[in-house]
Scaffold this motif. Structure first.
Motif, PDB file in Angstrom:
ATOM      1  N   LEU A 159       6.039  26.140 -32.778  1.00 43.09           N
ATOM      2  CA  LEU A 159       5.917  26.559 -31.382  1.00 43.09           C
ATOM      3  C   LEU A 159       6.924  25.826 -30.504  1.00 43.09           C
ATOM      4  O   LEU A 159       7.024  24.598 -30.555  1.00 43.09           O
ATOM      5  CB  LEU A 159       4.495  26.284 -30.904  1.00 43.09           C
ATOM      6  N   GLY A 160       7.678  26.604 -29.731  1.00 51.58           N
ATOM      7  CA  GLY A 160       8.660  26.003 -28.839  1.00 51.58           C
ATOM      8  C   GLY A 160      10.067  25.961 -29.405  1.00 51.58           C
ATOM      9  O   GLY A 160      11.026  25.750 -28.664  1.00 51.58           O
ATOM     10  N   HIS A 161      10.207  26.134 -30.713  1.00 50.57           N
ATOM     11  CA  HIS A 161      11.544  26.161 -31.296  1.00 50.57           C
ATOM     12  C   HIS A 161      12.226  27.475 -30.949  1.00 50.57           C
ATOM     13  O   HIS A 161      11.608  28.535 -30.958  1.00 50.57           O
ATOM     14  CB  HIS A 161      11.472  25.995 -32.814  1.00 50.57           C
ATOM     15  N   PHE A 201      18.638  33.262 -35.860  1.00 47.68           N
ATOM     16  CA  PHE A 201      18.291  33.792 -34.552  1.00 47.68           C
ATOM     17  C   PHE A 201      18.231  32.653 -33.536  1.00 47.68           C
ATOM     18  O   PHE A 201      17.818  31.547 -33.844  1.00 47.68           O
ATOM     19  CB  PHE A 201      16.898  34.449 -34.588  1.00 47.68           C
ATOM     20  N   ARG A 202      18.627  32.996 -32.326  1.00 42.48           N
ATOM     21  CA  ARG A 202      18.453  32.081 -31.195  1.00 42.48           C
ATOM     22  C   ARG A 202      17.739  32.855 -30.107  1.00 42.48           C
ATOM     23  O   ARG A 202      18.193  33.941 -29.721  1.00 42.48           O
ATOM     24  CB  ARG A 202      19.811  31.597 -30.688  1.00 42.48           C
ATOM     25  N   ASN A 203      16.611  32.283 -29.661  1.00 36.16           N
ATOM     26  CA  ASN A 203      15.813  32.973 -28.634  1.00 36.16           C
ATOM     27  C   ASN A 203      15.544  34.428 -29.026  1.00 36.16           C
ATOM     28  O   ASN A 203      15.653  35.348 -28.203  1.00 36.16           O
ATOM     29  CB  ASN A 203      16.507  32.899 -27.267  1.00 36.16           C
ATOM     30  N   ARG A 204      15.244  34.623 -30.309  1.00 32.36           N
ATOM     31  CA  ARG A 204      14.866  35.901 -30.915  1.00 32.36           C
ATOM     32  C   ARG A 204      16.035  36.854 -31.114  1.00 32.36           C
ATOM     33  O   ARG A 204      15.864  37.907 -31.714  1.00 32.36           O
ATOM     34  CB  ARG A 204      13.774  36.602 -30.100  1.00 32.36           C
ATOM     35  N   ALA A 205      17.218  36.503 -30.624  1.00 32.71           N
ATOM     36  CA  ALA A 205      18.373  37.389 -30.811  1.00 32.71           C
ATOM     37  C   ALA A 205      19.137  36.975 -32.065  1.00 32.71           C
ATOM     38  O   ALA A 205      19.379  35.780 -32.280  1.00 32.71           O
ATOM     39  CB  ALA A 205      19.288  37.317 -29.601  1.00 32.71           C
ATOM     40  N   PRO A 206      19.525  37.945 -32.882  1.00 28.21           N
ATOM     41  CA  PRO A 206      20.300  37.604 -34.087  1.00 28.21           C
ATOM     42  C   PRO A 206      21.685  37.099 -33.715  1.00 28.21           C
ATOM     43  O   PRO A 206      22.402  37.753 -32.952  1.00 28.21           O
ATOM     44  CB  PRO A 206      20.369  38.930 -34.850  1.00 28.21           C
ATOM     45  N   LEU A 207      22.063  35.925 -34.222  1.00 26.22           N
ATOM     46  CA  LEU A 207      23.379  35.355 -33.953  1.00 26.22           C
ATOM     47  C   LEU A 207      24.357  35.635 -35.080  1.00 26.22           C
ATOM     48  O   LEU A 207      25.547  35.803 -34.846  1.00 26.22           O
ATOM     49  CB  LEU A 207      23.276  33.842 -33.738  1.00 26.22           C
ATOM     50  N   ASP A 208      23.837  35.623 -36.281  1.00 26.47           N
ATOM     51  CA  ASP A 208      24.730  35.786 -37.430  1.00 26.47           C
ATOM     52  C   ASP A 208      23.894  36.247 -38.611  1.00 26.47           C
ATOM     53  O   ASP A 208      22.960  35.562 -39.005  1.00 26.47           O
ATOM     54  CB  ASP A 208      25.421  34.459 -37.751  1.00 26.47           C
ATOM     55  N   GLU A 247      14.267  40.334 -38.556  1.00 23.78           N
ATOM     56  CA  GLU A 247      13.889  40.589 -37.167  1.00 23.78           C
ATOM     57  C   GLU A 247      12.995  39.473 -36.660  1.00 23.78           C
ATOM     58  O   GLU A 247      12.403  38.723 -37.440  1.00 23.78           O
ATOM     59  CB  GLU A 247      13.109  41.914 -37.063  1.00 23.78           C
ATOM     60  N   MET A 248      12.893  39.399 -35.343  1.00 16.41           N
ATOM     61  CA  MET A 248      11.904  38.526 -34.697  1.00 16.41           C
ATOM     62  C   MET A 248      11.157  39.364 -33.676  1.00 16.41           C
ATOM     63  O   MET A 248      11.572  39.448 -32.512  1.00 16.41           O
ATOM     64  CB  MET A 248      12.580  37.327 -34.032  1.00 16.41           C
ATOM     65  N   PRO A 249      10.077  39.981 -34.090  1.00 21.98           N
ATOM     66  CA  PRO A 249       9.315  40.829 -33.161  1.00 21.98           C
ATOM     67  C   PRO A 249       8.799  40.050 -31.953  1.00 21.98           C
ATOM     68  O   PRO A 249       8.689  40.610 -30.860  1.00 21.98           O
ATOM     69  CB  PRO A 249       8.140  41.321 -34.007  1.00 21.98           C
ATOM     70  N   ASP A 250       8.474  38.800 -32.141  1.00 22.66           N
ATOM     71  CA  ASP A 250       8.117  37.937 -31.018  1.00 22.66           C
ATOM     72  C   ASP A 250       8.441  36.494 -31.401  1.00 22.66           C
ATOM     73  O   ASP A 250       8.898  36.223 -32.511  1.00 22.66           O
ATOM     74  CB  ASP A 250       6.652  38.105 -30.605  1.00 22.66           C
ATOM     75  N   ALA A 251       8.217  35.588 -30.479  1.00 28.08           N
ATOM     76  CA  ALA A 251       8.650  34.197 -30.680  1.00 28.08           C
ATOM     77  C   ALA A 251       7.858  33.482 -31.772  1.00 28.08           C
ATOM     78  O   ALA A 251       8.260  32.411 -32.220  1.00 28.08           O
ATOM     79  CB  ALA A 251       8.529  33.425 -29.371  1.00 28.08           C
ATOM     80  N   THR A 252       6.744  34.056 -32.188  1.00 24.43           N
ATOM     81  CA  THR A 252       5.911  33.395 -33.185  1.00 24.43           C
ATOM     82  C   THR A 252       6.048  34.013 -34.570  1.00 24.43           C
ATOM     83  O   THR A 252       5.367  33.607 -35.504  1.00 24.43           O
ATOM     84  CB  THR A 252       4.422  33.441 -32.785  1.00 24.43           C
TER      85      THR A 252
END
Lengths: 112, 114
Positions: free
Chosen positions: B27-29, B49-56, B68-73
């Motif tokens: 949590l919080g990462h 991913f950074r802040n749920r957005a794919p970087l690479d 994917e990251m559907p949400d932060a958890t």
């Protein structure tokens, strides 16, 4: 491109002997450097990290590492190895974009 | 005790089936990594991913893998269709960047494709 090289695939040392595991990195700016340890069937656990400041860093389990910019090295050391130190050791570097890149790992065996 | 949680821990599937691996970061990462570990290739970075957005995701075979990251958890790694060569241990790790922290690793998902 950034890279991490661990020249030794496998090292065997006697219990009580000293240990040095080598790590060389390729990265233009000041790197963030790490050593992780992995026991069989487990995830990776951080031993120590270097971000800035004192080039000799202390970690858990009696390990230390020294950052040498001139040699692009971050070697891991321990003065006296215990049988429980047998594991695989990984050196890693963060680049500026936050990409965490690992070396191939060094497997450590400890002889009684 | 904060930790990265991966499910399932073990998965055996038949070739051609879809596989979904899940990761709950600390949590919080704000950064999540997916790695694949094999004897031959070591630890390969598949995506992060950074802040749920794919970087690479350049390390990932695009035709069959998706992350994917559907949400932060929750972070997911899917393989469709799976192949025997995908057999490996898949690790998720999370960290907080650009703060000075390391990446924390989950216990991994051991995937066997038969």
């Amino acid at each position: 491109a950034q890279s991490v090289t661990q020249p030794d695939i496998h090292i065997t040392v006697s219990e009580g002997a000293s240990l040095e595991l080598r790590c060389n990195y390729s990265y233009g700016a000041t790197p963030y450097l790490f050593w992780y340890v992995q026991s069989p069937g487990q995830g990776l656990q951080l031993l120590l990290k270097y971000f800035s400041g004192d080039t000799l860093v202390q970690g858990i389990k009696g390990f230390e590492a020294e950052f040498k910019r001139s040699q692009s090295s971050f070697n891991l050391r321990k003065p006296s190895v215990h049988w429980s130190d047998a594991a695989e050791y990984f050196c890693a570097v963060y680049n500026q974009g936050g990409k965490l890149i690992f070396g191939q790992g060094t497997e450590l065996s400890v002889k009684p | 005790d904060a930790r990265v949680t991966q499910t399932p821990r073990h998965k055996v599937t038949e070739m051609g089936q879809e596989v979904t691996m899940r990761c709950q970061p600390i949590l919080g990462h704000n950064t999540v990594f997916w790695y694949r570990q094999t004897m031959m290739q070591g630890l390969e970075l598949l995506a992060y991913f950074r802040n749920r957005a794919p970087l690479d995701d350049s390390g990932m075979p695009k035709d069959r893998f998706s992350a994917e990251m559907p949400d932060a958890t929750l972070a997911t790694l899917k393989i469709q269709p799976s192949e025997p060569r995908d057999s490996a241990v898949y690790f998720c790790a999370s960290g907080l960047l650009p703060m000075n922290t390391e990446a924390f690793f989950g216990q991994g998902t051991r995937l066997t494709v038969v």
